[in-house]
Write an enzyme that holds these catalytic residues in place. Structure first.
Site, PDB file in Angstrom:
ATOM      1  CB  SER A 167      31.368  47.415  38.964  1.00 46.11           C
ATOM      2  OG  SER A 167      30.005  47.634  39.370  1.00 46.11           O
ATOM      3  CG  HIS A 219      33.987  50.551  39.921  1.00 44.60           C
ATOM      4  ND1 HIS A 219      34.729  51.764  39.652  1.00 44.60           N
ATOM      5  CD2 HIS A 219      32.623  50.805  39.432  1.00 44.60           C
ATOM      6  CE1 HIS A 219      33.776  52.380  38.924  1.00 44.60           C
ATOM      7  NE2 HIS A 219      32.644  51.968  38.977  1.00 44.60           N
ATOM      8  CG  ASP A 273      28.879  51.412  39.776  1.00 40.47           C
ATOM      9  OD1 ASP A 273      29.642  52.209  39.214  1.00 40.47           O
ATOM     10  OD2 ASP A 273      29.273  50.243  39.155  1.00 40.47           O
ATOM     11  CG  MET A 331      24.062  54.051  40.398  1.00 39.35           C
ATOM     12  SD  MET A 331      23.252  53.170  39.250  1.00 39.35           S
ATOM     13  CE  MET A 331      24.801  52.433  38.519  1.00 39.35           C
ATOM     14  CG  HIS A 376      31.379  55.646  39.025  1.00 41.89           C
ATOM     15  ND1 HIS A 376      30.795  54.897  37.906  1.00 41.89           N
ATOM     16  CD2 HIS A 376      31.198  56.906  38.596  1.00 41.89           C
ATOM     17  CE1 HIS A 376      30.480  55.652  36.972  1.00 41.89           C
ATOM     18  NE2 HIS A 376      30.493  57.122  37.392  1.00 41.89           N
ATOM     19  CG  MET A 427      27.230  57.235  38.252  1.00 43.85           C
ATOM     20  SD  MET A 427      26.925  55.559  37.756  1.00 43.85           S
ATOM     21  CE  MET A 427      27.820  54.883  39.064  1.00 43.85           C
ATOM     22  CG  MET A 452      30.759  56.840  32.345  1.00 47.57           C
ATOM     23  SD  MET A 452      30.770  55.680  33.693  1.00 47.57           S
ATOM     24  CE  MET A 452      29.518  54.680  33.199  1.00 47.57           C
ATOM     25  N   GLY A 502      24.044  54.076  34.941  1.00 47.00           N
ATOM     26  CA  GLY A 502      22.673  53.648  35.405  1.00 47.00           C
ATOM     27  C   GLY A 502      22.665  52.123  35.798  1.00 47.00           C
ATOM     28  N   GLY A 529      24.362  47.983  35.250  1.00 45.85           N
ATOM     29  CA  GLY A 529      25.296  46.990  34.877  1.00 45.85           C
ATOM     30  C   GLY A 529      24.742  46.179  33.634  1.00 45.85           C
ATOM     31  N   GLY A 530      25.600  45.513  33.105  1.00 45.59           N
ATOM     32  CA  GLY A 530      25.303  44.589  31.995  1.00 45.59           C
ATOM     33  C   GLY A 530      24.996  45.276  30.796  1.00 45.59           C
ATOM     34  CG  ASP A 587      32.326  52.019  34.862  1.00 43.75           C
ATOM     35  OD1 ASP A 587      31.677  50.807  34.757  1.00 43.75           O
ATOM     36  OD2 ASP A 587      31.789  52.836  35.616  1.00 43.75           O
ATOM     37  N   GLY A 588      32.123  50.093  31.750  1.00 42.95           N
ATOM     38  CA  GLY A 588      30.882  49.893  31.030  1.00 42.95           C
ATOM     39  C   GLY A 588      31.077  48.991  29.981  1.00 42.95           C
ATOM     40  N   GLY A 589      30.329  47.433  30.280  1.00 41.90           N
ATOM     41  CA  GLY A 589      30.309  46.881  29.027  1.00 41.90           C
ATOM     42  C   GLY A 589      31.872  45.964  28.731  1.00 41.90           C
ATOM     43  N   GLY A 620      32.018  44.529  35.847  1.00 45.33           N
ATOM     44  CA  GLY A 620      31.193  43.998  36.767  1.00 45.33           C
ATOM     45  C   GLY A 620      30.608  42.530  36.471  1.00 45.33           C
TER      46      GLY A 620
HETATM   47  C1  DX5 Z   1      27.288  51.800  35.145  1.00 46.62           C
HETATM   48  C2  DX5 Z   1      28.353  51.482  36.128  1.00 46.62           C
HETATM   49  C3  DX5 Z   1      29.257  50.668  35.939  1.00 46.62           C
HETATM   50  C4  DX5 Z   1      28.795  49.165  35.726  1.00 46.62           C
HETATM   51  C5  DX5 Z   1      29.565  48.186  34.879  1.00 46.62           C
HETATM   52  O1  DX5 Z   1      26.615  52.866  35.540  1.00 46.62           O
HETATM   53  O2  DX5 Z   1      28.928  52.978  36.329  1.00 46.62           O
HETATM   54  O3  DX5 Z   1      30.277  50.551  36.608  1.00 46.62           O
HETATM   55  O4  DX5 Z   1      28.071  48.735  36.925  1.00 46.62           O
HETATM   56  O5  DX5 Z   1      28.889  47.003  34.776  1.00 46.62           O
HETATM   57  P1  DX5 Z   1      29.200  45.943  33.573  1.00 46.62           P
HETATM   58  O6  DX5 Z   1      30.765  45.623  33.690  1.00 46.62           O
HETATM   59  O7  DX5 Z   1      28.184  45.061  33.790  1.00 46.62           O
HETATM   60  O8  DX5 Z   1      28.953  46.950  32.260  1.00 46.62           O
HETATM   61 ZN    ZN Z   2      30.993  52.770  37.545  1.00 52.13          ZN
END
Ligand code: DX5
Ligand code: ZN
Length: 220
Positions: free
Chosen positions: A10, A35, A37, A39, A68, A70, A139, A144, A146-147, A177-179, A199
């Site tokens: 990401s 990827h 993102d 938003m 992606h 959002m 998800m 919303g 990263g991290g 996707d996420g964490g 990410g």
């Molecule tokens: C969250 C995003 C993810 C995010 C992943 O809303 O859709 O793609 O950037 O980031 P990490 O890998 O840091 O959780």
């Molecule tokens: Zn994403």
């Protein structure tokens, strides 16, 4: 379907002041997808990038763009992301837009269509769309930012979706996707995911580490 695990870094975790260079480096480091993102500050409480930025980095790599969205509404922006060079576009059924219409619009451009589902959304929401979907994105954080910390209920959801995909006989990718980090990646692979968004973990340590990070995620 091949068992190869794909890593989709990401770019939200990259250095935006040199985004083009970051996309080049992460591609050379072995990214399978990029990827992106998107938003809108409405569907999620954060603002990121739009089609013009995607277009500006399109010629930096041949790696497919995994976009992606959002955003809500969705439909007015699909053409823009297609023109900007998206290869896969995932949308959220939680948005107040017509999911079926949006998926069909994406497919009409010969772009792959994905459905991204939030942690609180039942996996069965995908059922009416199994015939058109190319990808399902689970998800494992609330979208919303990263991290964030991985939400473990994503594991059971992945397992259910893996079964549903296998029964469908269609080649639908299962993305998470996420964490995602080096510690929990095996659990999402075991649960059936074949595309891993990361990410923070892929961009950690600067450009000299990108290849290591991606290979470590793939378990090499
Ligand atoms: C969250 C995003 C993810 C995010 C992943 O809303 O859709 O793609 O950037 O980031 P990490 O890998 O840091 O959780
Ligand atoms: Zn994403």
């Amino acid at each position: 379907m091949s068992n190869k695990i794909k890593v989709s870094p990401s770019i939200l975790a990259s250095n935006f002041s040199m985004l083009g260079e970051e996309v080049e480096h992460i591609s050379k480091a072995g990214a399978d997808y990029i990827h992106v993102d998107v938003m809108d500050g409405h569907f999620v409480p954060n603002l990121t990038i739009g089609p013009d930025v995607v277009k500006s980095i399109r010629d930096k790599t041949a790696v497919p763009f995994d976009v992606h969205l959002m955003i809500d509404p969705i439909e007015p922006y699909i053409d823009g992301f297609v023109k900007a060079g998206a290869d896969i576009i995932s949308i959220h059924p939680e948005a107040n837009d017509d999911t079926e219409k949006c998926l069909n619009k994406i497919k009409s451009h010969n772009v792959k269509a994905g459905l991204a589902i939030n942690p609180d959304t039942d996996w069965e929401v995908v059922k009416p769309y199994m015939n058109v979907l190319d990808l399902i994105l689970v998800m494992s954080v609330h979208p919303g930012f990263g991290g964030q910390k991985f939400i473990s209920s994503a594991i059971d959801k992945l397992k259910s979706l893996r079964k549903e995909i296998d029964h469908s006989g269609r080649e639908i990718e299962l993305e998470v996707d996420g964490g995602i980090n080096f510690e929990n990646i095996q659990s999402v692979i075991d649960a059936g995911a074949n595309v891993i968004v990361a990410g923070t973990t892929t961009f950690k340590g600067g450009q000299s580490e990108y290849r290591n990070n991606i290979e470590k995620l793939r378990g090499h």
